[in-house]
Design an enzyme around this catalytic site. Structure first.
Site, PDB file in Angstrom:
ATOM      1  N   ASP A  43       0.811  -1.216   0.000  1.00 16.73           N
ATOM      2  CA  ASP A  43       0.000   0.000   0.000  1.00 16.73           C
ATOM      3  C   ASP A  43       0.847   1.269   0.000  1.00 16.73           C
ATOM      4  OD1 ASP A  43       0.929  -0.328   2.663  1.00 16.73           O
ATOM      5  OD2 ASP A  43      -0.995  -1.134   3.306  1.00 16.73           O
ATOM      6  N   ASN A  63      -7.662  -3.204  14.502  1.00 18.67           N
ATOM      7  CA  ASN A  63      -9.047  -3.523  14.124  1.00 18.67           C
ATOM      8  C   ASN A  63      -9.137  -4.691  13.151  1.00 18.67           C
ATOM      9  OD1 ASN A  63      -8.148  -2.425  11.724  1.00 18.67           O
ATOM     10  ND2 ASN A  63      -9.711  -0.833  11.585  1.00 18.67           N
ATOM     11  N   HIS A  90      -7.379  -5.045  10.298  1.00 20.60           N
ATOM     12  CA  HIS A  90      -7.131  -4.804   8.877  1.00 20.60           C
ATOM     13  C   HIS A  90      -5.818  -5.437   8.431  1.00 20.60           C
ATOM     14  CE1 HIS A  90      -5.041  -0.750   9.957  1.00 20.60           C
ATOM     15  NE2 HIS A  90      -4.105  -1.538   9.470  1.00 20.60           N
ATOM     16  N   GLU A 114      -9.823  -2.287   5.399  1.00 22.45           N
ATOM     17  CA  GLU A 114     -10.481  -2.026   6.670  1.00 22.45           C
ATOM     18  C   GLU A 114     -11.687  -2.957   6.850  1.00 22.45           C
ATOM     19  OE1 GLU A 114      -9.059  -0.265   8.782  1.00 22.45           O
ATOM     20  OE2 GLU A 114      -8.226   1.594   8.004  1.00 22.45           O
TER      21      GLU A 114
END
Length: 233
Positions: A66, A132, A134, A139
């Site tokens: 990314d 979380n 990801h 996400e």
């Protein structure tokens, strides 16, 4: 998951040693031609071991997971800068690929990156995991069928990332990321996760139910995953 190997280590440094050994073995047995890379503090000890080694990566093509949208490769907070600082500036590769977050046409950039991945199948993909759940910047709620795309970063992710940006710097709210499908196409996945903040995400993996609310659980559908962690799970 048909082949989930859990490697328990004493520390992140020991975890880096384990990851390095896997890379070395794959390289020496001619099984590593395309390598997927991640960023973040977890990867720094791994890249340090690679750069200090005499391993030859001159035939290896790399793809990063990314990149932030809207900051240049010269920005110290860009992943292009991170990779140059910790790996690419110290070790020669055949070719390195990072999404261009400054592209005028982000949709076209994502499509082109995905096409490159299709032409250069990943042998190994390094992964971290967010608090979380990801993976890359996929996400919670991201489809398992997703390919390289522009994503809106979750508030929790922005909160974690804010520590790397100065008070007067705008934190990018979007990023280009490989999709879950892109990641899952790799032959082997190596997930590194250290510290109590990663426990909740890893426990979702242990529970064994695939849910889009915890993207890490998509790894349960892959046949060759190595999880390196200092946590008892």
């Amino acid at each position: 998951m048909k082949n989930w190997n859990h490697v328990k280590v004493e520390s992140a440094e020991k975890g880096a040693e384990q990851a390095y050994r896997i890379i070395k073995d794959e390289l020496q047995h001619n099984r590593l031609n395309v390598l997927g890379l991640a960023t973040g503090s977890t990867m720094i000890p791994v890249y340090k071991k690679i750069t200090e080694s005499d391993l030859d990566f001159s035939h290896v093509t790399t793809f990063n997971l990314d990149e932030y949208v809207g900051i240049t490769a010269e920005n110290p907070n860009s992943y292009a800068f991170f990779m140059k600082q910790h790996l690419f500036g110290k070790k020669k590769f055949k070719e390195t690929n990072i999404p261009n977050g400054m592209a005028a046409d982000l949709t076209a950039e994502c499509a082109a990156y995905e096409q490159l991945l299709l032409k250069n199948p990943l042998d190994i993909q390094f992964l971290g995991v967010g608090e979380n759940g990801h993976i890359a910047f996929n996400e919670p709620g991201t489809s398992a069928d997703s390919v390289t795309h522009v994503t809106q970063l979750a508030d929790s992710t922005l909160g974690v990332n804010s520590q790397y940006f100065g008070d007067d710097e705008r934190i990018p709210e979007t990023a280009i990321t490989m999709g879950i499908s892109s990641i899952m196409s790799a032959k082997k996945l190596i997930l590194l996760a250290f510290g109590e903040k990663k426990r909740a995400a890893l426990m979702k993996l242990v529970e064994g139910t695939v849910t889009t609310e915890w993207p890490i659980t998509e790894l349960l559908n892959h046949e060759d995953v190595i999880v390196i962690t200092d946590l008892e799970i």
